[in-house]
Each structure stands twice: as structure tokens, then as C-alpha cells.
Design a protein around this motif. Structure first.
Motif, PDB file in Angstrom:
ATOM      1  N   LYS A  69       5.812  -4.397 -19.289  1.00  0.00           N
ATOM      2  CA  LYS A  69       5.759  -3.144 -18.524  1.00  0.00           C
ATOM      3  C   LYS A  69       4.917  -2.073 -19.204  1.00  0.00           C
ATOM      4  O   LYS A  69       4.412  -1.170 -18.550  1.00  0.00           O
ATOM      5  CB  LYS A  69       7.179  -2.621 -18.274  1.00  0.00           C
ATOM      6  CG  LYS A  69       8.002  -3.528 -17.358  1.00  0.00           C
ATOM      7  CD  LYS A  69       9.309  -2.872 -16.957  1.00  0.00           C
ATOM      8  CE  LYS A  69      10.114  -3.728 -15.985  1.00  0.00           C
ATOM      9  NZ  LYS A  69      10.781  -4.868 -16.641  1.00  0.00           N
ATOM     10  N   GLU A  70       4.785  -2.185 -20.520  1.00  0.00           N
ATOM     11  CA  GLU A  70       3.942  -1.229 -21.233  1.00  0.00           C
ATOM     12  C   GLU A  70       2.498  -1.278 -20.745  1.00  0.00           C
ATOM     13  O   GLU A  70       1.738  -0.334 -20.921  1.00  0.00           O
ATOM     14  CB  GLU A  70       3.960  -1.498 -22.745  1.00  0.00           C
ATOM     15  CG  GLU A  70       5.231  -1.065 -23.456  1.00  0.00           C
ATOM     16  CD  GLU A  70       6.414  -1.979 -23.159  1.00  0.00           C
ATOM     17  OE1 GLU A  70       6.233  -3.071 -22.584  1.00  0.00           O
ATOM     18  OE2 GLU A  70       7.545  -1.569 -23.490  1.00  0.00           O
ATOM     19  N   PRO A 229       3.872  13.950  -9.816  1.00  0.00           N
ATOM     20  CA  PRO A 229       3.723  12.795 -10.710  1.00  0.00           C
ATOM     21  C   PRO A 229       3.677  11.481  -9.917  1.00  0.00           C
ATOM     22  O   PRO A 229       4.211  11.419  -8.805  1.00  0.00           O
ATOM     23  CB  PRO A 229       4.988  12.847 -11.576  1.00  0.00           C
ATOM     24  CG  PRO A 229       5.574  14.201 -11.380  1.00  0.00           C
ATOM     25  CD  PRO A 229       5.127  14.676 -10.039  1.00  0.00           C
ATOM     26  N   PRO A 230       3.056  10.443 -10.471  1.00  0.00           N
ATOM     27  CA  PRO A 230       2.981   9.154  -9.759  1.00  0.00           C
ATOM     28  C   PRO A 230       4.351   8.611  -9.371  1.00  0.00           C
ATOM     29  O   PRO A 230       4.489   7.950  -8.347  1.00  0.00           O
ATOM     30  CB  PRO A 230       2.313   8.217 -10.779  1.00  0.00           C
ATOM     31  CG  PRO A 230       1.809   9.063 -11.882  1.00  0.00           C
ATOM     32  CD  PRO A 230       2.372  10.429 -11.771  1.00  0.00           C
ATOM     33  N   ASP A 231       5.361   8.911 -10.177  1.00  0.00           N
ATOM     34  CA  ASP A 231       6.714   8.412  -9.904  1.00  0.00           C
ATOM     35  C   ASP A 231       7.217   8.858  -8.530  1.00  0.00           C
ATOM     36  O   ASP A 231       8.034   8.175  -7.910  1.00  0.00           O
ATOM     37  CB  ASP A 231       7.680   8.928 -10.971  1.00  0.00           C
ATOM     38  CG  ASP A 231       7.070   8.873 -12.358  1.00  0.00           C
ATOM     39  OD1 ASP A 231       7.382   7.940 -13.106  1.00  0.00           O
ATOM     40  OD2 ASP A 231       6.257   9.762 -12.683  1.00  0.00           O
ATOM     41  N   VAL A 232       6.757  10.023  -8.076  1.00  0.00           N
ATOM     42  CA  VAL A 232       7.194  10.528  -6.765  1.00  0.00           C
ATOM     43  C   VAL A 232       6.723   9.592  -5.666  1.00  0.00           C
ATOM     44  O   VAL A 232       7.501   9.175  -4.799  1.00  0.00           O
ATOM     45  CB  VAL A 232       6.653  11.960  -6.522  1.00  0.00           C
ATOM     46  CG1 VAL A 232       7.027  12.436  -5.124  1.00  0.00           C
ATOM     47  CG2 VAL A 232       7.169  12.913  -7.584  1.00  0.00           C
ATOM     48  N   VAL A 418      -4.268   9.250 -16.007  1.00  0.00           N
ATOM     49  CA  VAL A 418      -3.428   8.630 -14.977  1.00  0.00           C
ATOM     50  C   VAL A 418      -3.280   9.575 -13.803  1.00  0.00           C
ATOM     51  O   VAL A 418      -3.477   9.209 -12.639  1.00  0.00           O
ATOM     52  CB  VAL A 418      -2.029   8.280 -15.545  1.00  0.00           C
ATOM     53  CG1 VAL A 418      -1.042   7.990 -14.414  1.00  0.00           C
ATOM     54  CG2 VAL A 418      -2.124   7.080 -16.477  1.00  0.00           C
TER      55      VAL A 418
ATOM     56  N   TRP B 250      11.472  14.234 -10.425  1.00  0.00           N
ATOM     57  CA  TRP B 250      10.502  13.742 -11.408  1.00  0.00           C
ATOM     58  C   TRP B 250       9.699  14.877 -12.055  1.00  0.00           C
ATOM     59  O   TRP B 250       8.816  14.621 -12.871  1.00  0.00           O
ATOM     60  CB  TRP B 250       9.517  12.779 -10.740  1.00  0.00           C
ATOM     61  CG  TRP B 250      10.117  11.503 -10.229  1.00  0.00           C
ATOM     62  CD1 TRP B 250      10.224  11.115  -8.927  1.00  0.00           C
ATOM     63  CD2 TRP B 250      10.666  10.416 -10.995  1.00  0.00           C
ATOM     64  NE1 TRP B 250      10.803   9.870  -8.832  1.00  0.00           N
ATOM     65  CE2 TRP B 250      11.090   9.421 -10.085  1.00  0.00           C
ATOM     66  CE3 TRP B 250      10.860  10.190 -12.368  1.00  0.00           C
ATOM     67  CZ2 TRP B 250      11.680   8.218 -10.493  1.00  0.00           C
ATOM     68  CZ3 TRP B 250      11.443   8.989 -12.774  1.00  0.00           C
ATOM     69  CH2 TRP B 250      11.843   8.034 -11.842  1.00  0.00           C
ATOM     70  N   ARG B 288       7.154   3.523 -18.624  1.00  0.00           N
ATOM     71  CA  ARG B 288       6.361   3.300 -19.830  1.00  0.00           C
ATOM     72  C   ARG B 288       4.898   3.713 -19.665  1.00  0.00           C
ATOM     73  O   ARG B 288       4.235   4.061 -20.626  1.00  0.00           O
ATOM     74  CB  ARG B 288       6.452   1.832 -20.257  1.00  0.00           C
ATOM     75  CG  ARG B 288       7.849   1.446 -20.745  1.00  0.00           C
ATOM     76  CD  ARG B 288       7.996  -0.062 -20.870  1.00  0.00           C
ATOM     77  NE  ARG B 288       9.388  -0.453 -21.079  1.00  0.00           N
ATOM     78  CZ  ARG B 288      10.288  -0.537 -20.099  1.00  0.00           C
ATOM     79  NH1 ARG B 288       9.957  -0.256 -18.858  1.00  0.00           N
ATOM     80  NH2 ARG B 288      11.522  -0.900 -20.364  1.00  0.00           N
ATOM     81  N   THR B 290       3.964   5.884 -16.826  1.00  0.00           N
ATOM     82  CA  THR B 290       3.882   7.217 -16.213  1.00  0.00           C
ATOM     83  C   THR B 290       4.300   8.305 -17.186  1.00  0.00           C
ATOM     84  O   THR B 290       4.017   9.478 -16.962  1.00  0.00           O
ATOM     85  CB  THR B 290       4.765   7.320 -14.950  1.00  0.00           C
ATOM     86  OG1 THR B 290       6.144   7.218 -15.337  1.00  0.00           O
ATOM     87  CG2 THR B 290       4.428   6.252 -13.933  1.00  0.00           C
ATOM     88  N   GLN B 292       7.399   9.282 -17.956  1.00  0.00           N
ATOM     89  CA  GLN B 292       8.687   9.945 -17.707  1.00  0.00           C
ATOM     90  C   GLN B 292       9.665   9.638 -18.840  1.00  0.00           C
ATOM     91  O   GLN B 292       9.690   8.525 -19.347  1.00  0.00           O
ATOM     92  CB  GLN B 292       9.283   9.463 -16.375  1.00  0.00           C
ATOM     93  CG  GLN B 292       8.543   9.947 -15.161  1.00  0.00           C
ATOM     94  CD  GLN B 292       8.809  11.423 -14.847  1.00  0.00           C
ATOM     95  OE1 GLN B 292       9.739  12.038 -15.382  1.00  0.00           O
ATOM     96  NE2 GLN B 292       7.962  11.994 -13.991  1.00  0.00           N
TER      97      GLN B 292
END
Lengths: 438, 438
Positions: A69-70, A229-232, A418, B250, B288, B290, B292
Motif C-alpha cells: 500500500k505504500e 483531499p483525495p480521500d474525499v 499528489v 478528511w 499511506r 494520501t 492522512q
């Protein structure tokens, strides 16, 4: 009950192809070949599809199967950096075996889910590209391993009549799935509510073809703000297909084409129980003034007649499977995308179904029977049942290397990079991920 | 357990005021009065708020309490056509009594949830309007019946510093709720991710003020296409606030302002279990790259520290209350909007909780305790507990007429007119429902 992963029979209704360089070699008429999309290696080492002025990079998140995942991210990649199973069918089948997946339906990558990259000015050229892609996909990719792939065609997104013709043409070859957009209006075409599409709806009903609507196929991503953020976006992605489900459920399409069937591909299931509760309450409270009329049925009944849902790893949806409808849920692997648990997906699925109290009859529907019925697909005509289980397929894959092919030798992007790249994707529309060539 | 509706104690965290004509009489400095918004009666018989060039009609769906469902719609209305409880506080309390509602938090109507109607060129004038509204709301509306209303202020949406000042000013009067937008970026202001808002976050943390974010407060509605039927938007409305929840969850805001608390007003709860499952999986798969970092907590833990959810009538959410968090769920009546079950809401709620197996301890949290703790509000300082139940309040309302005040004497809109008006709302932005005066 507890499920042994090895005993499951798995059909995945959503996986992805990273198209190989020789895609158009055999099926595109000679006169179009010079202008066809082709893979080029950029100075930064990434392999991209170039088509006229447009470049479509292969974003790393789309082909991370096997990576730690890294190493996830949104860097463009070269073909050497991803598993060959992404783009070579014999290698794909080995990867499927290693994960115990009997059969798989594969969505396109660089043309976009609705093939809008092929919507070029020269419509004859565009149509030739769609047909060449479909012939390659059905005859070569799926044809190489009978019973292992559910064939799916790309649409002629700019022309409903020609799209109907293409549906009929590929149906004659046994293809009963059409990749389509979750929102034609967002792509600049008439909406689902416009009679413009009626010839296509007629064709899919006549040929028992499922509209497979993949999330993100409107080219719109959920960015509440440019600096979100990309997480959204990752969070919201599988929840926004409810917009397409609502738009179709309340449309005249389902009322006037009662045989039409739609799959909400990669759409997940956890949001469906509340969605069905909400549509029924909306109907109860408002149909007297909005004019909706489903006769003696409720909208949730209509949903169950027309929609197939699917999930990768969804506790809420499997737990509430009877609120959704046990005949409306199927499983997907999402290889080689970042949401996939490949090659450990069977273990994840078995545990999830066990915890949710799924019965053996229900498990068979979720893992393969619903997909078979929905897509008019019978893998057992080609693969004997005893060779179709996770255990048997994994035995066949013994020795196959499931580690990544090559570690990335490039620097990881910084957080700022990113974010910048992410914003660019959002503005460019990630339906194809197309960028202007620099 | 089975619940007797009469024994419940109900605090509703989301109801609505239709503002009365004398709103600005007592609290706006004299020099601004000539230009202040005022109610005028149009030729079509509708009472509308006129403010400069802008007209804000009172859409019928916003004040249908007591009407038969056949009369729902989107026609503009006059004040005579809606219940006086919509705009006269003594009548409101009678309507609350008739429904057994002890206390209620009231969102604004014509200024928009984020008061963006007051974002005028003359900022001093705009600020005076916000302050006058807040003083009227807190001192007159809420002040008339202590213990019956949770006071809530409008924001100074165009200026974070001045908004912080206003939060501190009203907190001194006992107001601990700020109506805010679900997406400032959509209104043309800096996003939640911009440090611009930090003074406001500091002020709400300092004063124990909850950001009450009502769905639709970004001025954006969910219309997949211009010709989508109204039912699509109604279906999607309570599901889109998940976008705001994701954007905030986030963001750096929660990490840097750990005392901040947010209510997802009218946001419903049925989507929350899957949302929390999704954010945890997103974190697990992607943090990892992004970047967060929630330390030893998961995003779902962080959600439960910061977010209050609420529901009108939501089986899925109440059934899955422990996946959401029993301390994070509150009930709302939504009077006088079309989703409300007024005056039969207690019966609906009691049945719903009974079917979902809610315990007495859980019911107390859902019906009033969570709202009291969240909004630093204690109705029992003013209303003895034995007079606070649904049964006692209904006894006090004996003889109060809960039928509609007057039937509409206007023609119902045709389906085509409904659709046309609906599209106009969508394009104009329904955050305020503002139209240009014709």
C-alpha cells in the motif's frame, strides 16, 4: 454459517483491462490505422495512450494489484511497472486462478467507461474504433479462454441509433453487456429522460443486454472543493452512483421499457437499503403532485426488477441483504484497482459472509448465480463445476508469482504533487483521465 | 420494547421558520430600514420577500404542515394559505404542543441557510441584517417561550473574522448553534480547507457552538439532468450531505480544532453506517500515500467525536444505530416542511423505535438527551419534566385546531409547470430560492 474460501465459486462482475499496445492491430480497417490511438513512452518513463492531441496516462491507482500500500498513488506508470495480468489475457487468467476467480467482466480503461474518447469529429472513424475495440475484446480477450470472461461492449455514445446497431451486432456474438454512462447529460448528450435514446433501449431489451453503468462513467468526480483531499473523492466515489440510480428509477425509461436491466458497476451496496427506504417514502409523500405512477408496486419493487448491485467488501450491504434483495447482489473483485483485495479476496469474502450470517443458498446467489442469470452467461458450459471452485483454480495456479512484477523506480510524489495531480484529474474529468499532450 | 408515544420527551433539532413581516422592525438600525427586505404580495397572490432586485417566494413544499398530500407542490403561497404556526411564535408553540414537541431548533427560510441573501455590496448593511435577524430570533422568537427553542444564529458568511465576532456576541446571549453552509466553496468563498476560516473555528470552539449544517445549504441541488423529475432531487436530498461530512472529516479542521462539533441537519442517518465503513476502508487502503494521519484512531472514531446526525423517519439508521453511535443520533420533526409527519410524528417515531428494538436508555438519547448535550441546552430549567412529555404537551394543546388554515384557492400547477418551475429552482440555486423580480 462459516464459509471455506476454497469452496466458493466466484464470478466477478467488475474488473478492469489496461489495454495492450496491439489492441487495434487485427480489427481496425487499414485506412484508419495511422490515426488510431497508440501507446508512447513519455520522457518521464510513463506509457501513455496518445490519440491526436490527447494523452491518457495509466494512473497507478488503476493497476496496483500486488503492490504494497505504500506504493499506491496517482503517478503515471509504464507497462513494466504493472502486473502483466493487467494487459495480457493469458497472464490475466493466471492471476484470476491465483485469486480463485472463475469468471470476470472487464471494463475498459483508456477509452473511458462510455468510450467518449472515440467521439471524434469523423464519426466513421469513431465507429470503426468502437467496433475494433469490441471485436478485440470479445473475440480475442474473452475468446481466448471460453467461460472465463463475461463479454462487454463499448457503446457508440454519440449516436443512439448506431449504438443500437452495435448492441445487436455484438449480441449475435454472444455479448449481453453494454458499458454505458451513469449520466449522458453530463457528457453533453441528451439525458436519460430524452426519447433520443429509445432506439438503444429497444435494442438492449430485444437482445437481453444489461446496461453496465460503472461509477465515474459521467466523467464527473465528487470534489466538494478544488482543494479537497483525495480521500474525499475516494470516500464518495461508490456513493454517487445513487444519483444515476435515482435518475433512472424515476424516469420514463423503466416504465416504457419494462425489460430493461441495469447493473450499478462498482456501485457498492451499503447505501442501497436507505436508498430504497427513501424512494418509497418519497413516493408515498409526493407522487400525488409529481405525477409518478408505479401502479400497485412501490419504487423499491421496481428497483429490484431492474437493478443489479455489486460490492467488493461491504459489511453493511451484506448484513442488510434482504432489504436490498438477495437476487440483486453480486460480488466483484475490482482487479487490478486499488480497492481490490486480490489475491486474498476469497478469504475476505468468506469471512464477511460468515459474519453476516449468509446462508449457503444466499452465498451461491451472491458469488455467481446472480451474475450468471443477469448476464445470460454460463461458465459451466466450458469449465466443469469441480474445476470452478476457488480451491481448484488455485491448484491450477500453483507456482504462479503473485508478488509485484517490478517495484517502481521512480520517486514518490510529494503530498503537494499528489494534490496538484489530483486537482488536474478532477478538472480534466476522470472518466477517461485524458490530459492534453504537453 | 414498545413505546407509548405519550411518554416520550421530544426535542427536534431541525424545524423551520417562515419569517414574519415585522422581522426587522425592532432590531435593524433606522438608517437601513428603507432598504431592508420586505414582504410584498405579487399579482399572482403569492407573498414574497423582496430585497432590491431579488424576490424569494415561499415555496409550498416548505409549509405544507397540515395539508393533504394532494395539495403538496411548488407553487408560491400567501401567508393566509399556510399555518400561522409557520410565522407566529405563540401559534408555533401551540403546534409544537399538538405534536408533543418540547423544544425545537428553527432554521431560517428566505435568507437561505447560510444567509447569503445578506451578502450585499454594503457590508455594513449586510452585517446589520444578520445581527437584526439574530437578535429577533434569539430575543423575540426563542425568548418568548423559554425552554421551547434552541437558539441558532445566522452566519456572516462573507467574512470569517466578523462571523467569529458574531458567534461570540450571540454566545453571550446563550446561543450555541450557528447555521452554516455545507460547502463554502460552492458559494464562492474559500473552502473548508482554507485557513481563512480559522478565526471562525476558534470562535465556535471557544464558545461551545455547534456548526449546524443543513442539507441544501450550498445552494446546490442534485439534478443529474435539467429534465430530471422532481422525485430525483427529493430522493437524493438527504444523501448528499455525505459530501460535506467527507469534506470535513478528511480536512485539517478537525485535526487542528479538536473541540469543533458539527450537526448534519436534516441529513438523515440511513447512509451513515456505510459511510463509516467506507471511510475506514479508505483510510486503511490509502492513507499511506494520501498522508492522512489520525494517530491511533480510525476515521469512524473521529466522526463520532465531531458529528451529530439526525433523522425524521429512518428505519435503516435506527436499526443500525450502534454502527452509527447511539450518542450521535437525534430526532427531528421538520415542521412545517413536506417530509414532516406533524402532528403524528410521535406515533411514527414510537413505532419505528419499537420495531428497531431500541431500549429505553437509547430512546432517551435519541429523543432529547443527545440534543441537550450537543447544544448546551436545558429545557427542564424552564419546563418541569412532568409537563415535558408528549402526553402533557398535547393535553395543554387540547382544542387547538390541527387542520389546515385555508385550502388553496389557486389552480394546481400542471405537470409541465411543475417541471418548469423545478428546473428554475435548480438553476437559480435553492439555497435561498431567490428569483430575479420580473
Amino acid at each position: 454459517m462459516a464459509f471455506a474460501p476454497e469452496g466458493l465459486v466466484l464470478i466477478s462482475v467488475d474488473d478492469h483491462i489496461i489495454e495492450p499496445p496491439d489492441l487495434f492491430d487485427a480489427h481496425l480497417p487499414e485506412r484508419f490505422k495511422a490515426d488510431a490511438p497508440r501507446i508512447v513512452r513519455r520522457d518521464d518513463g510513463a506509457d501513455v495512450w496518445r490519440f491526436g492531441e490527447v494523452e491518457v496516462p495509466n494512473v497507478a491507482l488503476n493497476a496496483v494489484a500486488g503492490r504494497p500500500k505504500e506504493e499506491y498513488g496517482v503517478e503515471p506508470q509504464s507497462l513494466e511497472e504493472i502486473r502483466p495480468g493487467c494487459f495480457i489475457v493469458d497472464e490475466r487468467v493466471k492471476d484470476m486462478n491465483a485469486c480463485g476467480v472463475l469468471s470476470s467482466m472487464n471494463f475498459p480503461s483508456f477509452p473511458g467507461f462510455a468510450a467518449r474518447l472515440f467521439a471524434v469529429e469523423d464519426e466513421e472513424f469513431g465507429l470503426a474504433l468502437v467496433r475494433a475495440y469490441n471485436d478485440w475484446h470479445i473475440d480475442e480477450w474473452c475468446g481466448a479462454h471460453p467461460g472465463r470472461f463475461i463479454p462487454m461492449a463499448l457503446p457508440v455514445i454519440w449516436d443512439a441509433e448506431k449504438c443500437a446497431d452495435e448492441v445487436r451486432r455484438v449480441a449475435d456474438k454472444g455479448c449481453h453487456s453494454l458499458s454505458f454512462t451513469e449520466n449522458p447529460a453530463a457528457l453533453g448528450y441528451p439525458s436519460f429522460h430524452d426519447p433520443y435514446w429509445d432506439p438503444l433501449w429497444t435494442a438492449v431489451c430485444d437482445t437481453d443486454t444489461v446496461l453496465s453503468i460503472h461509477l465515474g462513467s459521467s466523467g464527473q468526480l465528487s470534489f466538494p472543493a478544488p482543494d479537497s483531499p483525495p480521500d474525499v473523492m475516494i470516500t464518495l466515489q461508490p456513493m454517487n452512483i445513487q444519483s444515476a440510480a435515482a435518475d433512472l428509477l424515476w424516469s420514463r425509461v423503466l416504465k416504457e421499457f419494462p425489460a430493461i436491466r441495469i447493473a450499478l458497476s462498482e456501485g457498492s451496496t451499503g447505501w442501497v437499503p436507505y436508498f430504497l427506504e427513501r424512494v418509497d417514502r418519497t413516493y408515498d409523500m409526493h407522487h400525488r403532485w409529481t405525477g409518478q405512477d408505479f401502479g400497485d408496486r412501490m419504487p423499491s419493487d421496481v428497483f429490484r426488477e431492474h437493478f443489479l448491485t455489486c460490492f467488493i467488501s461491504d459489511h453493511t450491504g451484506v448484513y442488510l441483504r434482504n432489504q436490498i434483495g438477495i437476487d440483486n447482489i453480486s460480488w466483484e473483485c475490482d482487479y487490478p484497482h486499488s480497492d481490490s483485495a486480490w489475491p486474498d479476496a476469497p478469504e475476505e469474502l468468506a469471512q464477511l459472509m460468515g459474519e453476516a450470517g449468509v446462508t449457503e443458498v444466499e452465498a451461491a446467489k451472491i458469488t455467481h448465480e446472480n451474475a450468471m442469470r443477469w448476464y445470460s452467461f454460463d461458465p459451466f458450459a466450458h469449465v466443469p463445476r469441480e474445476q470452478a471452485t476457488v480451491g481448484a483454480l488455485r491448484d491450477a495456479a500453483a507456482g504462479h508469482d503473485v508478488s509485484i512484477r517490478a517495484m517502481s523506480n521512480r520517486e514518490k510524489l510529494t503530498a503537494a504533487q499528489v494534490q496538484a495531480r489530483w486537482q488536474n484529474m478532477g478538472q480534466g474529468g476522470a472518466g477517461t483521465g485524458a490530459e492534453r499532450a504537453s
